[in-house]
Design a protein around this motif. Structure first.
Motif, PDB file in Angstrom:
ATOM      1  N   SER A   1       0.980  -1.246   0.041  1.00  0.00           N
ATOM      2  CA  SER A   1      -0.011   0.049   0.023  1.00  0.00           C
ATOM      3  C   SER A   1       0.863   1.393   0.131  1.00  0.00           C
ATOM      4  O   SER A   1       0.547   2.271  -0.653  1.00  0.00           O
ATOM      5  N   GLN A   2       2.086   1.221   0.693  1.00  0.00           N
ATOM      6  CA  GLN A   2       2.898   2.336   0.555  1.00  0.00           C
ATOM      7  C   GLN A   2       3.307   2.673  -0.820  1.00  0.00           C
ATOM      8  O   GLN A   2       3.519   3.688  -1.446  1.00  0.00           O
TER       9      GLN A   2
ATOM     10  N   LEU B   1       0.581   4.407  -2.842  1.00  0.00           N
ATOM     11  CA  LEU B   1       0.564   5.597  -2.799  1.00  0.00           C
ATOM     12  C   LEU B   1       1.685   6.370  -3.439  1.00  0.00           C
ATOM     13  O   LEU B   1       1.329   7.552  -3.942  1.00  0.00           O
TER      14      LEU B   1
ATOM     15  N   ARG C   1      -5.609   5.147  -4.147  1.00  0.00           N
ATOM     16  CA  ARG C   1      -4.509   5.861  -3.112  1.00  0.00           C
ATOM     17  C   ARG C   1      -5.600   5.954  -1.773  1.00  0.00           C
ATOM     18  O   ARG C   1      -4.899   5.485  -0.965  1.00  0.00           O
TER      19      ARG C   1
ATOM     20  N   GLN D   1      -4.188   4.215   1.466  1.00  0.00           N
ATOM     21  CA  GLN D   1      -4.045   4.795   2.967  1.00  0.00           C
ATOM     22  C   GLN D   1      -4.756   4.169   4.121  1.00  0.00           C
ATOM     23  O   GLN D   1      -4.448   3.942   5.075  1.00  0.00           O
TER      24      GLN D   1
ATOM     25  N   GLU E   1      -3.126   2.604   7.553  1.00  0.00           N
ATOM     26  CA  GLU E   1      -3.599   2.811   8.832  1.00  0.00           C
ATOM     27  C   GLU E   1      -4.031   1.555   9.501  1.00  0.00           C
ATOM     28  O   GLU E   1      -3.884   1.279  10.788  1.00  0.00           O
TER      29      GLU E   1
END
Length: 176
Positions: A57-58, A61, A70, A74, A78
């Motif tokens: 997921s990083q 982004l 995106r 995020q 989290e």
């Protein structure tokens, strides 16, 4: 001399138990690499899953220009950072050392993602997310039928609805 011999024996035993006798260690050994305990194995695979979700997921982004991808990425960072933090606390209470990186197959998927861009990246990211959440949901369901540690079972029960929701959200991403 005796200390060196004891260290050598301990290392040899650890490598043999991990199926890697004769191989040099690549880093710290997690408890799961030398255990067949169901509760430990569940925590180890859950840790790999969390780390994969965060890492991929990083990357999303950085690489995706799609707002939906995106936003999902995020959210995954989290949610899985919090889940991983809770898992690490639970493991520490149990004296269990968990891995600090995704599994080899997950790292290969990450490497594949790094080579893609645009719609191809988004489609592959979706595929990785769907497959990863399906696997994790299956893992949780299986563990909840055979697990024996009440605290680890409670963690799995808490995570199951979130993982199921993440799976549905991943399926709704653009692509494929």
């Amino acid at each position: 001399m005796q200390r060196i011999l004891m260290t050598t024996l301990a290392l040899t035993s650890t490598l043999a138990l991990a199926g890697g006798a004769g191989m040099a260690p690549m880093g710290p050994v997690s408890t799961a690499q030398v255990s067949n305990n169901t509760n430990v194995l569940f925590m180890e695979v859950a840790a790999m899953s969390n780390l994969t979700e965060i890492m991929t997921s990083q990357l999303a982004l950085q690489k995706s220009s799609n707002a939906q991808v995106r936003a999902f990425a995020q959210h995954m960072i989290e949610a899985h950072t919090q889940a991983h933090r809770e898992l690490l606390q639970l493991a520490a209470m149990k004296g269990v050392k968990l891995t600090d990186k995704p599994g080899a197959d997950q790292r290969l998927q990450y490497n594949k993602l790094t080579t893609l861009s645009g719609a191809a990246f988004d489609a592959m990211y979706k595929k990785v997310q769907v497959q990863g959440h399906e696997m994790t949901l299956d893992l949780i369901k299986t563990y909840r039928t055979i697990g024996t540690d009440a605290q680890v079972l409670a963690y799995a029960a808490k995570m199951q609805p979130a993982v199921a929701m993440h799976l549905e959200e991943a399926k709704a991403l653009p692509g494929m």
